[in-house]
Design an enzyme around this catalytic site. Structure first.
Site, PDB file in Angstrom:
ATOM      1  N   GLN A  15       0.819  -1.214   0.000  1.00  0.00           N
ATOM      2  CA  GLN A  15       0.000   0.000   0.000  1.00  0.00           C
ATOM      3  C   GLN A  15       0.856   1.268   0.000  1.00  0.00           C
ATOM      4  N   ASP A  33      15.063  -9.947  -1.532  1.00  0.00           N
ATOM      5  CA  ASP A  33      14.145 -10.457  -0.511  1.00  0.00           C
ATOM      6  C   ASP A  33      14.740 -10.105   0.856  1.00  0.00           C
ATOM      7  N   LEU A  47       9.989  -0.375   3.687  1.00  0.00           N
ATOM      8  CA  LEU A  47       8.562  -0.596   3.911  1.00  0.00           C
ATOM      9  C   LEU A  47       8.200  -2.083   3.855  1.00  0.00           C
ATOM     10  N   SER A  98       3.079  -7.728   7.152  1.00  0.00           N
ATOM     11  CA  SER A  98       2.476  -6.623   7.918  1.00  0.00           C
ATOM     12  C   SER A  98       1.099  -6.944   8.479  1.00  0.00           C
ATOM     13  N   THR A 151       5.825   1.111  13.911  1.00  0.00           N
ATOM     14  CA  THR A 151       4.366   1.050  13.977  1.00  0.00           C
ATOM     15  C   THR A 151       3.807   1.260  15.384  1.00  0.00           C
ATOM     16  N   GLU A 169       1.667  -0.530  16.597  1.00  0.00           N
ATOM     17  CA  GLU A 169       1.497  -1.864  17.196  1.00  0.00           C
ATOM     18  C   GLU A 169       2.555  -2.123  18.272  1.00  0.00           C
ATOM     19  N   TYR A 222       4.091  -9.842  15.397  1.00  0.00           N
ATOM     20  CA  TYR A 222       4.362  -8.704  14.512  1.00  0.00           C
ATOM     21  C   TYR A 222       4.894  -7.524  15.330  1.00  0.00           C
ATOM     22  N   LYS A 230       8.696  -5.787  15.248  1.00  0.00           N
ATOM     23  CA  LYS A 230       8.898  -4.371  14.907  1.00  0.00           C
ATOM     24  C   LYS A 230       9.642  -3.622  16.017  1.00  0.00           C
ATOM     25  N   HIS A 262      -2.898   3.536   8.701  1.00  0.00           N
ATOM     26  CA  HIS A 262      -3.253   4.427   7.594  1.00  0.00           C
ATOM     27  C   HIS A 262      -3.739   3.575   6.428  1.00  0.00           C
TER      28      HIS A 262
HETATM   29  P1  NAP Z   1       1.795  -4.012   2.820  1.00  0.00           P
HETATM   30  O1  NAP Z   1       0.729  -3.474   1.941  1.00  0.00           O
HETATM   31  O2  NAP Z   1       1.575  -5.309   3.515  1.00  0.00           O
HETATM   32  O3  NAP Z   1       3.127  -4.108   1.927  1.00  0.00           O
HETATM   33  C1  NAP Z   1       4.251  -4.793   2.389  1.00  0.00           C
HETATM   34  C2  NAP Z   1       5.183  -5.072   1.232  1.00  0.00           C
HETATM   35  O4  NAP Z   1       6.291  -5.812   1.746  1.00  0.00           O
HETATM   36  C3  NAP Z   1       4.579  -5.897   0.103  1.00  0.00           C
HETATM   37  O5  NAP Z   1       4.852  -5.262  -1.121  1.00  0.00           O
HETATM   38  C4  NAP Z   1       5.327  -7.223   0.211  1.00  0.00           C
HETATM   39  O6  NAP Z   1       5.613  -7.823  -1.037  1.00  0.00           O
HETATM   40  C5  NAP Z   1       6.652  -6.786   0.797  1.00  0.00           C
HETATM   41  N1  NAP Z   1       7.335  -7.912   1.424  1.00  0.00           N
HETATM   42  C6  NAP Z   1       6.833  -8.815   2.312  1.00  0.00           C
HETATM   43  N2  NAP Z   1       7.763  -9.737   2.621  1.00  0.00           N
HETATM   44  C7  NAP Z   1       8.872  -9.424   1.908  1.00  0.00           C
HETATM   45  C8  NAP Z   1      10.146 -10.019   1.792  1.00  0.00           C
HETATM   46  N3  NAP Z   1      10.479 -11.117   2.459  1.00  0.00           N
HETATM   47  N4  NAP Z   1      11.049  -9.415   0.984  1.00  0.00           N
HETATM   48  C9  NAP Z   1      10.724  -8.315   0.271  1.00  0.00           C
HETATM   49  N5  NAP Z   1       9.512  -7.722   0.323  1.00  0.00           N
HETATM   50  C10 NAP Z   1       8.597  -8.276   1.143  1.00  0.00           C
HETATM   51  O7  NAP Z   1       2.170  -2.957   3.948  1.00  0.00           O
HETATM   52  P2  NAP Z   1       1.892  -1.364   3.985  1.00  0.00           P
HETATM   53  O8  NAP Z   1       0.552  -1.145   4.582  1.00  0.00           O
HETATM   54  O9  NAP Z   1       2.246  -0.772   2.682  1.00  0.00           O
HETATM   55  O10 NAP Z   1       2.934  -0.928   5.098  1.00  0.00           O
HETATM   56  C11 NAP Z   1       4.277  -0.595   4.757  1.00  0.00           C
HETATM   57  C12 NAP Z   1       5.163  -0.766   5.975  1.00  0.00           C
HETATM   58  O11 NAP Z   1       4.687   0.057   7.030  1.00  0.00           O
HETATM   59  C13 NAP Z   1       5.185  -2.189   6.559  1.00  0.00           C
HETATM   60  O12 NAP Z   1       6.490  -2.405   7.052  1.00  0.00           O
HETATM   61  C14 NAP Z   1       4.206  -2.136   7.722  1.00  0.00           C
HETATM   62  O13 NAP Z   1       4.550  -3.108   8.700  1.00  0.00           O
HETATM   63  C15 NAP Z   1       4.423  -0.711   8.198  1.00  0.00           C
HETATM   64  N6  NAP Z   1       3.284  -0.060   8.839  1.00  0.00           N
HETATM   65  C16 NAP Z   1       2.079  -0.020   8.194  1.00  0.00           C
HETATM   66  C17 NAP Z   1       1.018   0.657   8.779  1.00  0.00           C
HETATM   67  C18 NAP Z   1      -0.323   0.746   8.098  1.00  0.00           C
HETATM   68  O14 NAP Z   1      -1.310   1.103   8.772  1.00  0.00           O
HETATM   69  N7  NAP Z   1      -0.396   0.513   6.794  1.00  0.00           N
HETATM   70  C19 NAP Z   1       1.191   1.291  10.029  1.00  0.00           C
HETATM   71  C20 NAP Z   1       2.444   1.234  10.624  1.00  0.00           C
HETATM   72  C21 NAP Z   1       3.495   0.578  10.021  1.00  0.00           C
HETATM   73  P3  NAP Z   1       4.535  -8.623  -1.892  1.00  0.00           P
HETATM   74  O15 NAP Z   1       3.777  -7.535  -2.609  1.00  0.00           O
HETATM   75  O16 NAP Z   1       5.372  -9.447  -2.763  1.00  0.00           O
HETATM   76  O17 NAP Z   1       3.681  -9.383  -0.927  1.00  0.00           O
HETATM   77  O1  G4F Z   2      -6.992  -3.734  10.011  1.00  0.00           O
HETATM   78  P1  G4F Z   2      -6.283  -4.558  10.998  1.00  0.00           P
HETATM   79  O2  G4F Z   2      -5.932  -5.950  10.598  1.00  0.00           O
HETATM   80  O3  G4F Z   2      -5.007  -3.727  11.409  1.00  0.00           O
HETATM   81  P2  G4F Z   2      -4.057  -3.754  12.695  1.00  0.00           P
HETATM   82  O4  G4F Z   2      -4.059  -5.068  13.357  1.00  0.00           O
HETATM   83  O5  G4F Z   2      -4.398  -2.566  13.521  1.00  0.00           O
HETATM   84  O6  G4F Z   2      -2.629  -3.554  12.006  1.00  0.00           O
HETATM   85  C1  G4F Z   2      -2.417  -2.581  10.992  1.00  0.00           C
HETATM   86  O7  G4F Z   2      -2.007  -1.368  11.586  1.00  0.00           O
HETATM   87  C2  G4F Z   2      -0.753  -1.422  12.270  1.00  0.00           C
HETATM   88  C3  G4F Z   2      -0.502  -0.037  12.861  1.00  0.00           C
HETATM   89  O8  G4F Z   2      -1.110   0.063  14.112  1.00  0.00           O
HETATM   90  C4  G4F Z   2       0.314  -1.825  11.276  1.00  0.00           C
HETATM   91  F1  G4F Z   2       1.534  -1.827  11.876  1.00  0.00           F
HETATM   92  C5  G4F Z   2      -0.004  -3.198  10.714  1.00  0.00           C
HETATM   93  O9  G4F Z   2       0.967  -3.554   9.747  1.00  0.00           O
HETATM   94  C6  G4F Z   2      -1.362  -3.133  10.039  1.00  0.00           C
HETATM   95  O10 G4F Z   2      -1.264  -2.290   8.922  1.00  0.00           O
HETATM   96  O11 G4F Z   2      -7.142  -4.653  12.337  1.00  0.00           O
HETATM   97  C7  G4F Z   2      -7.610  -3.505  12.991  1.00  0.00           C
HETATM   98  C8  G4F Z   2      -8.560  -3.923  14.127  1.00  0.00           C
HETATM   99  C9  G4F Z   2      -7.987  -5.017  15.041  1.00  0.00           C
HETATM  100  O12 G4F Z   2      -8.274  -4.685  16.360  1.00  0.00           O
HETATM  101  C10 G4F Z   2      -8.759  -6.265  14.649  1.00  0.00           C
HETATM  102  O13 G4F Z   2      -8.927  -7.218  15.687  1.00  0.00           O
HETATM  103  O14 G4F Z   2      -9.742  -4.474  13.547  1.00  0.00           O
HETATM  104  C11 G4F Z   2     -10.091  -5.631  14.273  1.00  0.00           C
HETATM  105  N1  G4F Z   2     -10.930  -6.477  13.409  1.00  0.00           N
HETATM  106  C12 G4F Z   2     -12.226  -6.806  13.648  1.00  0.00           C
HETATM  107  N2  G4F Z   2     -12.680  -7.621  12.683  1.00  0.00           N
HETATM  108  C13 G4F Z   2     -10.555  -7.080  12.273  1.00  0.00           C
HETATM  109  C14 G4F Z   2     -11.649  -7.798  11.819  1.00  0.00           C
HETATM  110  N3  G4F Z   2      -9.388  -7.051  11.597  1.00  0.00           N
HETATM  111  C15 G4F Z   2      -9.306  -7.735  10.433  1.00  0.00           C
HETATM  112  N4  G4F Z   2      -8.165  -7.687   9.719  1.00  0.00           N
HETATM  113  N5  G4F Z   2     -10.366  -8.479   9.948  1.00  0.00           N
HETATM  114  C16 G4F Z   2     -11.554  -8.542  10.605  1.00  0.00           C
HETATM  115  O15 G4F Z   2     -12.483  -9.200  10.170  1.00  0.00           O
END
Ligand code: NAP
Ligand code: G4F
Length: 331
Positions: A13, A59, A81, A85, A126, A128, A151, A155, A181
């Site tokens: 994303q 990788d 990134l 995740s 994060t 988390e 996770y 992190k 986000h």
């Molecule tokens: P995402 O959509 O899950 O994207 C993660 C990317 O990492 C994917 O493109 C995936 O590749 C790649 N990846 C996974 N394993 C890998 C490996 N072994 N080697 C190389 N690439 C690999 O995550 P995102 O939402 O964009 O988040 C970006 C980063 O921010 C992550 O580190 C996440 O933990 C962190 N973060 C996200 C949030 C959030 O709310 N989105 C909040 C805080 C922190 P593939 O496409 O091949 O699967």
């Molecule tokens: O959308 P979620 O899976 O995100 P979560 O666990 O907050 O993690 C995301 O945000 C983190 C930052 O705080 C990142 F680091 C992480 O990589 C990821 O992007 O779940 C959000 C909430 C949780 O409390 C979960 O228990 O939604 C609750 N939930 C309720 N029903 C669900 C569901 N989550 C998912 N995925 N699917 C459900 O059906």
């Protein structure tokens, strides 16, 4: 000379939003992809930047691939990134999650230390990591970590390695502690996109039910397009540091559901929701709400898209996606 940036996790994303921002700033952008059985360029295509990125193969679990990339690209900026995740999957695959999210960061930091020590490094940390901890309902840079999942634990390791390489080797490394986000290209397993996709299907008569887990959990949800700007700003400072990035507003999963059904103009959301224990977690993070004062004061960063605007944007995008798929099937 153009600045160069390497983005790992380019196809997720955040990668595409960050790449778009950097391309607009005239960077040359390298995106690291891992081996795939089927190409998965949907998100970079959605943002119209697929052909502007130089892809490199690597990788996070393969140290030599990271060394080769850093040695050959020597980027000005590295944005790490890449991650496993999805929090729920980390309970089922704790070792794989640790290999990618924790050891992978160590490998990358070492590759930079040996082959490109002046590269600036951003680590995707994060909220988390805070898990159960909060100070009067908020989390900020001074809040202790109490992660609640493999996770979150992985992190925390990566966070401290990023700090340690800054303190030990004088490298420019920064942690962005980003709260949740979202966007129209959010992975479909995450709760926001699962909800907006489900609401779109219900709106168009393609589904009658949406199954969810814990509806009481609260998250501080912002727009990914806003958050990537904070990532970039962190690497433009005189001195590296760690910053919380959040909106300062929290909502329950149920509130997200209510807002999504309202955005699609569907009354009586309750009749479509089924609680399914399969989507609950062994340990939950109940309440996240970030205090973003440091990033606002020192980076001049503020979120632009509100909660209501974000939900509406995602619901409309999913409805449009299904409508276009239906048109292309008919033609
Ligand atoms: P995402 O959509 O899950 O994207 C993660 C990317 O990492 C994917 O493109 C995936 O590749 C790649 N990846 C996974 N394993 C890998 C490996 N072994 N080697 C190389 N690439 C690999 O995550 P995102 O939402 O964009 O988040 C970006 C980063 O921010 C992550 O580190 C996440 O933990 C962190 N973060 C996200 C949030 C959030 O709310 N989105 C909040 C805080 C922190 P593939 O496409 O091949 O699967
Ligand atoms: O959308 P979620 O899976 O995100 P979560 O666990 O907050 O993690 C995301 O945000 C983190 C930052 O705080 C990142 F680091 C992480 O990589 C990821 O992007 O779940 C959000 C909430 C949780 O409390 C979960 O228990 O939604 C609750 N939930 C309720 N029903 C669900 C569901 N989550 C998912 N995925 N699917 C459900 O059906």
């Amino acid at each position: 000379m153009k600045k160069t940036a390497l983005i790992t996790g380019i196809l997720g994303q955040d990668g595409p939003y960050l790449a778009k921002l950097l391309l607009e700033k005239d960077y040359k952008v390298y995106g690291m992809t891992r081996r795939y059985s089927l190409p998965n360029f949907g998100n970079v295509e959605y943002l119209g930047i697929h052909h502007d990125i130089d892809y490199v193969d690597g990788d996070m679990t393969d140290e030599s691939s990271l060394m080769n990339i850093i040695k050959s690209v020597r980027p000005d900026e590295v944005y790490n990134l890449a991650a496993q995740s999805f929090v729920k999957a980390s309970f089922e695959q704790p070792k794989f999650t640790t290999d990618v999210n924790a050891l992978g960061v160590l490998y990358l930091l070492n590759a930079i230390k040996y082959f490109s020590p002046t590269s600036r490094f951003y680590q995707a940390s994060t909220s988390e990591m805070f898990g159960l901890a909060n100070d009067g309902g908020y989390q900020d840079e001074n809040t202790n970590f109490h992660p609640r999942s493999p996770y979150g634990v992985s992190k925390v390791y990566a966070y401290w390695m990023t700090v340690n390489y800054r303190e030990s080797y004088n490298m420019f490394t920064a942690n962005g502690i980003l709260f949740n986000h979202e966007s129209p290209i959010r992975g479909i397993q995450f709760v926001t996109r699962k909800i907006t996709d489900g609401v779109a299907k219900i709106k168009l008569g393609l589904a009658t039910e949406l199954r969810l887990g814990n509806m009481e959990a609260k998250r501080d949800w912002g727009f990914a397009g806003d958050y990537v700007e904070a990532m970039w700003l962190m690497l433009q400072t005189d001195k590296p540091d760690d910053y919380v990035v959040a909106t300062g507003e929290t909502h329950s999963v149920q509130e997200f559901v209510e807002a999504a059904f309202a955005a699609a103009d569907i009354p009586d959301w309750k009749k479509y929701i089924t609680i399914d224990p399969r989507f609950k977690r062994p340990a939950e993070v109940p309440h996240l709400c970030g205090r973003v004062d440091k990033a606002t004061k020192q980076l001049g960063w503020k979120p632009k898209v509100s909660f209501a605007e974000l939900v509406k944007m995602m619901v409309e995008a999913d409805i449009k996606r299904y409508e276009m798929a239906s048109v292309s099937r008919q033609s």
